[in-house]
Design an enzyme around this catalytic site. Sequence first.
Site, PDB file in Angstrom:
ATOM      1  N   CYS A  83      -6.622 -14.291  -3.374  1.00  0.00           N
ATOM      2  CA  CYS A  83      -5.574 -14.970  -2.604  1.00  0.00           C
ATOM      3  C   CYS A  83      -6.073 -16.307  -2.051  1.00  0.00           C
ATOM      4  O   CYS A  83      -6.954 -16.338  -1.190  1.00  0.00           O
ATOM      5  CB  CYS A  83      -5.132 -14.039  -1.474  1.00  0.00           C
ATOM      6  N   CYS A  86      -5.631 -16.796   1.713  1.00  0.00           N
ATOM      7  CA  CYS A  86      -6.584 -15.926   2.409  1.00  0.00           C
ATOM      8  C   CYS A  86      -7.947 -16.610   2.512  1.00  0.00           C
ATOM      9  O   CYS A  86      -8.604 -16.559   3.556  1.00  0.00           O
ATOM     10  CB  CYS A  86      -6.745 -14.592   1.676  1.00  0.00           C
TER      11      CYS A  86
END
Length: 157
Positions: A83, A86
């Site tokens: 991600c 993230c």
Amino acid sequence: MSDSPPSESGGDDLEAIRERKLSELREKAENGALGTEADATETDDGAAAAESPDEPIYYEGGSFEEELAGHDLVLVDFYADWCGPCKMLEPVLEDVAATTPATVLKVDADVHQNLTGQYGVRGLPTLLLFRDGEPVERLVGAQTEEQLRSVIDQHAA
């Protein structure tokens, strides 16, 4: 963990620190030293309260409720290695862990799918703030340090 000195690059230094801290925490857990005087501070009423770690800790399984119970205020980061947002949030969470009363607990959503389902995580990153073991805030997507500080400050008192 490697005994070789960390390399000159900042990322390698940070990884070496993480590995050392994780090793120390595991050793304390194995020796039953977690939650002892060495890991606690006294509150105003004389009760022992767990100190907030200066860096994020990683959930590796076991009782999630016990992880939460060890700290008054816990910011849980549901993330995935693939991600992008993230990854962008990681240095922000490191600063938040080091400079706020909240413990930052990172949960790999791919590994711990049962928790992602239990807490209704549909997008990554999802941040849940727990106060005394109960969820009090939900933030989805990358957040600024100021946004996280504001939410934490609202619930820290």
